[in-house]
Structure formats: C-alpha cells, structure tokens
Design an enzyme around this catalytic site. Structure first.
Site, mmCIF file in Angstrom:
data_model
loop_
_atom_site.group_PDB
_atom_site.id
_atom_site.type_symbol
_atom_site.label_atom_id
_atom_site.label_comp_id
_atom_site.label_asym_id
_atom_site.label_seq_id
_atom_site.Cartn_x
_atom_site.Cartn_y
_atom_site.Cartn_z
ATOM 1 N N ASP A 1 0.863 -1.186 0.000
ATOM 2 C CA ASP A 1 0.000 0.000 0.000
ATOM 3 C C ASP A 1 0.898 1.234 0.000
ATOM 4 O O ASP A 1 2.075 1.162 0.364
ATOM 5 C CB ASP A 1 -0.921 0.017 1.235
ATOM 6 N N GLU B 1 -0.016 -0.842 5.868
ATOM 7 C CA GLU B 1 1.082 -0.337 6.693
ATOM 8 C C GLU B 1 0.946 1.157 6.909
ATOM 9 O O GLU B 1 1.235 1.669 7.978
ATOM 10 C CB GLU B 1 2.420 -0.654 6.027
HETATM 11 ZN ZN LIG Z 1 6.770 1.870 4.480
#
Ligand SMILES: [Zn+2]
Length: 469
Positions: free
Chosen positions: A86, A149
């Site tokens: 992501d 994340e």
């Molecule tokens: Zn990262």
C-alpha cells in the site's frame, strides 16, 4: 559476484516494479468491503504479487485479502521478510503522473518507489534469483506482504493472529545498515476533573483554548479566547512583549469584547520534541501570568509544573536514558480547554527498553489526582529491540559493509518501523546514506543503482542466512 548476478535481472526487475507502481494502492475506506478490506487498490497490489509468485513457481497464501505471503525455501526454521504494497496518497505538485512510472537513465519516479514497492520487489528478486540458482535451502522463507502499513497495520494484526511468526526476519522498509531498536510509543490523555466555583469575579476568564491535532506532532499553532473586563491594552502590550522576548510569531485581535490570542510555533515530529517549538505550551505560559479564573489557572499551573520546557519527561519525574536507545521523550501534541468542561492534554511519550512504563504511569496518576486531574492511556506499543551484537544483526550489517565499503553501525530510533511486527526482526534498507528521502512526498523516486544495490545486498544476506545458515 552478487551484483553481477543481479545485473542479469535488471530489466525484469524494472518491468515488474513498474507493474506494481501502476496500481493506485491507496487505502479507501469508502470502497472497502469484505473482499477489499481496505479498498480495491491495496487488494489489487497484493494480487499482483501473487501473480509474480505463480509465474515464478512459488506458492502463495492469502489471508483475508488484507495480507498474505509468498513461500520459498525448505527446512524447519522460518525466515521472514516483511514488506508492504500500500502507499500514501499522491498529494499535489508532482512533475509526472505518480501512478505512471517514469524511467530515466538513472531513476524510477512514482509513488511507492521507495516506500515500499521498490524494496519489496528488490527483496522478492533476491529470493527469486536464489531459487533460480537452485541453491540448497536450509530455511523456509515467507515474504509477508501487508496492505495497510500506511494506516492502521490491520494487515499485520490480522496476519499474525493466525499465521506462523518467523523465528527471524527483516523489513526492507527503512534504512541501511540496520535499525535494531525502536522506542516504546505510548499516548495518553491528562484530563481535568475538578471545576472550581468562582467566589470572586476574576479579572480574566479563559473561555477556550485549542492547540494541535496529532499526538505525534509538535503543534505549531495555538489559539486562546480570553474574556477581559478591563485593561485590554495592557494585556495586548504584555503579549507583544512576550512574543518578542521569546522570539515567537503571533497576533492578538479583539472580537466583541473577547481577546483572541494566537501563537505560532514550529511543527516537528513528536519523536524529537526538543527541536520544535510547542505553540500551545508557550501560549499557556503567557496566560499563566494573568489573574485568570480558578479552573483555568489550575489547568495552566499543571502545564507549568509538568510540561512546559520539559521534553524528556524530567518535570513528570520520568527522565530515563540508556546509551543504546537514548532518552524518554514527551510531546504534548494536543491541548484543549473550554470553560464548561475544563481542559485536556494529549501526550505522546516514547521510551527506551528498560523504562518501567506501568510503574511510571501509576505513580504519576496518583500524584496528579490530588491536583484534580485524571489520566487515560490510549495506546502503548512496547519497545522493540534486538541486541546489536546478535549474530543475526551482525550478519546483515557485515553483508552491507562488504558490498558498500561503508562501516556504519546499526542504530536505534524513536519512531516505529514495520519491523516491530516481528518477534525478532530489524529494519534493513533500502535507503542508503546518500539516498534522497522523498517517502510520502511529491516526486518520490528510487535510483536504479539503489534498487539493484539493495537487491544485491538482500541476495547475499538471504543466501548467508537461509542457505549457508
Ligand atoms: Zn513503508
């Protein structure tokens, strides 16, 4: 030899990376559903990695479409490589389309090149190259891929609920040579509980106060609304004088009998509050000289006693230092007050391994109770630490040194990296000493040299740990 090996794959590496960079894998809660837990982009990027794995003859295993892994190697011990696909939103001001990679002679420019798609592909290729060399694996490898994340780590939370924790691992999501320790990160709110009834009419009444929005930033703006009965000009004059003495920017305005005071500070990351200027605490410091209503005075006294000009927990009795991880730091990121409900301080406290967090909190809680304050812990992430001379850390660093000639030491930080999801893991690249850090910024890029050098370092490290090891 490792670098030559990577050379044979350079074109493929760029091609596969470009494919991943083209996917706008930004979290979109309004498009999230069971099949796309953080939106369609992150899911598509995860599936893309499975497709590479399938093409190259690896098994993969999906975990609720929010995380998953690519499996390689053989053996009983498990080695983990923790990556994420992501990205943060592109933001404004790019010179090119952030999701249509531009490949120049030297660089690849797109959102995610550094954080973390470039390093993910580098680590993936290290495993792929070894596999195609038909090495004699001694460990199993899981390349674990997360898709959240950049927001809430729902991916790793979900993944490690059911999946095997590697005995060892690294996260290629920060810097070389290696980050072997990260402070504990906690947030808590200090709330005013008692309100004083006013017997005498105060000269000044604090109507409201507001500063900061995030616990992990030093607030660069603060505003107070003060009811002033008389001597308005004196207060304004004193305020001007205070600003110039403290070398601060700010302004005062009068709005239907209410004095509005504004101070500007300097925003920096909350992990290092001493290099910022906390606008909120300065404005409270100015107000402490006024003869305010009792509830406000009590609130401001608290800041003077425990918070103002104290970045290392010293006034709260929480000063603590270790040579490996440094100091406790305290950032007062959010301050609010209104005369109906009283006030509140939002604190971000970071602490080295060895600091007795619970004990310190309990003691402080008791102490401030008598002053009419209570206290609520928001979150507490424990410190993450692997000994610097642990053979695993030493091996990673030695490979880095061998390939770069740079004798840098592994180090610890106040921030948090993805590596803290692993029981025993460190952050390992893919930024080098001279790399320009444009993570989360416009025109993010990775140089081809950085991409291939990192691949080569991962290649040798994984070989030494999972084949020789
Ligand atoms: Zn990262």
């Amino acid at each position: 030899m490792w670098r030559e090996k990577v050379q044979e794959y350079e074109d493929q590496i760029i091609e596969d990376l470009n494919g991943l960079l083209k996917i706008e894998s930004v979290r979109e809660d309004n498009k999230a559903d069971e099949d796309h837990p953080v939106g369609p982009g992150p899911r598509e990027a995860l599936d893309y990695m499975y497709k590479l794995a399938q093409r190259d003859g690896f098994e993969s295993h999906d975990v609720d479409h929010i995380a998953g892994r690519i499996e390689a190697g053989e053996g009983s011990d498990l080695f983990g490589i923790l990556c994420h696909v992501d990205v943060v939103p592109a933001g404004e001001g790019w010179d090119s389309n952030p999701f249509d990679p531009v490949v120049t002679d030297k660089d690849i420019i797109a959102r995610g090149t550094l954080d973390d798609k470039g390093p993910t592909i580098a680590a993936y290729y290290a495993v792929k190259i070894l596999n195609e060399m038909n090495v004699n694996w001694k460990k199993r490898i899981h390349i674990i891929i997360g898709t959240d994340e950049e927001s809430d780590w729902l991916c790793t939370d979900r993944y490690f609920k059911t999946e095997e924790m590697p005995a060892l691992g690294f996260a290629p999501d920060a810097e070389f040579p290696a980050i072997h320790g990260e402070k504990g990160i906690s947030t808590f709110d200090i709330k005013q509980t008692s309100k004083d009834d006013e017997l005498d009419e105060p000269d000044y009444e604090l109507i409201s106060f507001k500063s900061g929005q995030r616990y992990n930033m030093v607030p660069d703006e603060a505003e107070a609304h003060v009811g002033v009965k008389e001597n308005m000009t004196d207060v304004i004059q004193n305020f001007e004088q205070y600003l110039s003495e403290q070398n601060l920017d700010g302004e005062s305005t009068v709005d239907s009998g209410v004095l509005v005071l504004n101070v500007q500070g300097k925003a920096v990351h909350g992990m290092d509050p001493s290099i910022g200027v906390n606008a909120g605490l300065y404005l409270l410091n100015f107000l402490s000289a006024l003869n305010l209503d009792k509830t406000a005075a009590n609130f401001i006294d608290f800041s003077e006693k425990y918070l103002f000009e104290s970045h290392f927990g010293e006034k709260m009795g929480m000063k603590y230092h270790t040579d490996t991880m440094g100091d406790v730091t305290t950032n007062i990121g959010v301050i609010s007050y209104d005369k109906e409900n009283g006030g509140q301080y939002g604190v971000n406290l970071r602490y080295p391994q060895g600091f007795e967090f619970e004990e310190a909190m309990d003691r402080f809680k008791n102490e401030i109770k008598q002053l009419g304050f209570t206290f609520e812990i928001g979150k507490d992430q424990k410190p993450h630490y692997v000994e610097k001379d642990d053979p695993f850390v030493q091996k990673l660093v030695q490979v880095y040194r061998e390939q770069t000639g740079d004798e840098a030491e592994p180090y610890t930080i106040g921030g948090g990296t993805y590596a803290r999801n692993l029981d025993k893991g460190v952050a390992y690249g893919a930024m080098f000493k001279g790399s320009e850090d444009l993570m989360h910024q416009k025109n993010e890029y990775i140089s081809k040299k950085q991409l291939f050098d990192a691949t080569s370092i991962y290649l040798q490290s994984i070989y030494e740990i999972c084949v020789e090891g």
